[in-house]
Motif scaffolding. Structure first.
Motif, PDB file in Angstrom:
ATOM      1  N   HIS A  30      28.861  14.780  33.527  1.00  0.00           N
ATOM      2  CA  HIS A  30      29.750  14.352  34.606  1.00  0.00           C
ATOM      3  C   HIS A  30      29.257  14.887  35.949  1.00  0.00           C
ATOM      4  O   HIS A  30      29.263  14.159  36.957  1.00  0.00           O
ATOM      5  N   ARG A  32      26.148  15.688  36.708  1.00  0.00           N
ATOM      6  CA  ARG A  32      24.930  14.943  37.047  1.00  0.00           C
ATOM      7  C   ARG A  32      25.286  13.559  37.580  1.00  0.00           C
ATOM      8  O   ARG A  32      24.690  13.070  38.543  1.00  0.00           O
ATOM      9  N   PHE A  33      26.243  12.927  36.926  1.00  0.00           N
ATOM     10  CA  PHE A  33      26.657  11.602  37.349  1.00  0.00           C
ATOM     11  C   PHE A  33      27.219  11.632  38.769  1.00  0.00           C
ATOM     12  O   PHE A  33      26.922  10.758  39.585  1.00  0.00           O
ATOM     13  N   GLN A  34      28.030  12.647  39.058  1.00  0.00           N
ATOM     14  CA  GLN A  34      28.580  12.771  40.408  1.00  0.00           C
ATOM     15  C   GLN A  34      27.460  12.989  41.433  1.00  0.00           C
ATOM     16  O   GLN A  34      27.504  12.433  42.528  1.00  0.00           O
ATOM     17  N   LEU A  36      24.318  11.940  41.136  1.00  0.00           N
ATOM     18  CA  LEU A  36      23.624  10.659  41.286  1.00  0.00           C
ATOM     19  C   LEU A  36      24.453   9.675  42.111  1.00  0.00           C
ATOM     20  O   LEU A  36      23.916   8.921  42.926  1.00  0.00           O
ATOM     21  N   GLU A  37      25.754   9.701  41.895  1.00  0.00           N
ATOM     22  CA  GLU A  37      26.634   8.812  42.649  1.00  0.00           C
ATOM     23  C   GLU A  37      26.597   9.160  44.140  1.00  0.00           C
ATOM     24  O   GLU A  37      26.546   8.271  44.993  1.00  0.00           O
ATOM     25  N   GLY A  38      26.577  10.433  44.451  1.00  0.00           N
ATOM     26  CA  GLY A  38      26.482  10.863  45.851  1.00  0.00           C
ATOM     27  C   GLY A  38      25.164  10.424  46.479  1.00  0.00           C
ATOM     28  O   GLY A  38      25.139   9.923  47.607  1.00  0.00           O
ATOM     29  N   GLU A  39      24.061  10.584  45.742  1.00  0.00           N
ATOM     30  CA  GLU A  39      22.762  10.146  46.251  1.00  0.00           C
ATOM     31  C   GLU A  39      22.725   8.633  46.443  1.00  0.00           C
ATOM     32  O   GLU A  39      22.179   8.132  47.430  1.00  0.00           O
ATOM     33  N   ALA A  40      23.314   7.903  45.510  1.00  0.00           N
ATOM     34  CA  ALA A  40      23.352   6.448  45.618  1.00  0.00           C
ATOM     35  C   ALA A  40      24.163   6.026  46.838  1.00  0.00           C
ATOM     36  O   ALA A  40      23.774   5.097  47.559  1.00  0.00           O
ATOM     37  N   ASN A  41      25.266   6.704  47.096  1.00  0.00           N
ATOM     38  CA  ASN A  41      26.077   6.389  48.275  1.00  0.00           C
ATOM     39  C   ASN A  41      25.303   6.653  49.564  1.00  0.00           C
ATOM     40  O   ASN A  41      25.367   5.867  50.509  1.00  0.00           O
ATOM     41  N   LYS A  42      24.557   7.754  49.587  1.00  0.00           N
ATOM     42  CA  LYS A  42      23.739   8.063  50.768  1.00  0.00           C
ATOM     43  C   LYS A  42      22.676   6.985  50.974  1.00  0.00           C
ATOM     44  O   LYS A  42      22.461   6.509  52.096  1.00  0.00           O
TER      45      LYS A  42
END
Length: 153
Positions: A30, A32-34, A36-42
């Motif tokens: 979870h 790691r997923f968060q 990755l999600e933050g990097e994807a949003n950036k």
């Protein structure tokens, strides 16, 4: 009975260990997923910003195209000249290739068909000239449509 309760206690301990292990893995996943999600949003925000800049550039170019300003740009004139030259060269190559294909296949080219058509027209006129005096020689004879009355028979 002592063995059954010992086995049950052992089973409960293993079950708790498995649950604790899985919970730990899920929480790590979870996290790691968060991340990755933050990097994807950036990355998405960066792409969105770049697309807005590109859209503004395209709009500026479109305004210049509509106003006719790009035609005066020497770079555009040079590119237009190069594109025209490339188009002429490409047409020459395609015409040569088409001629080779037509020759290899054995089909008449357009120019050959035109020459044949002209020759047929010329020969048709000669035939008409040759046949017209025989038709005039017998003006009183009615054409009954039979083979004997036909000048070509």
């Amino acid at each position: 009975m002592a063995t059954t309760s010992a086995k049950a206690a052992e089973k409960a301990g293993v079950t708790q260990n498995v649950e604790a292990f899985l919970k730990g893995r899920f929480s790590e996943a979870h996290k790691r997923f968060q991340g990755l999600e933050g990097e994807a949003n950036k990355a998405f925000r960066a792409l969105e910003t770049r697309s807005q800049v590109a859209a503004k550039e395209v709009q500026a170019l479109w305004t210049k195209v509509q106003a006719g300003e790009l035609g005066a740009d020497p770079r555009v004139q040079e590119l237009t000249k190069k594109v025209d030259e490339a188009g002429v060269e490409l047409r020459k190559r395609l015409d040569g290739l088409q001629a080779k294909v037509v020759e290899a296949v054995g089909v008449a080219s357009q120019s050959q068909v035109q020459q044949i058509t002209q020759e047929l027209g010329r020969l048709s006129k000669k035939l008409d000239v040759l046949l017209n005096p025989t038709r005039r020689a017998h003006p009183s004879t009615k054409n009954s449509g039979g083979a004997a009355s036909s000048p070509r028979a």
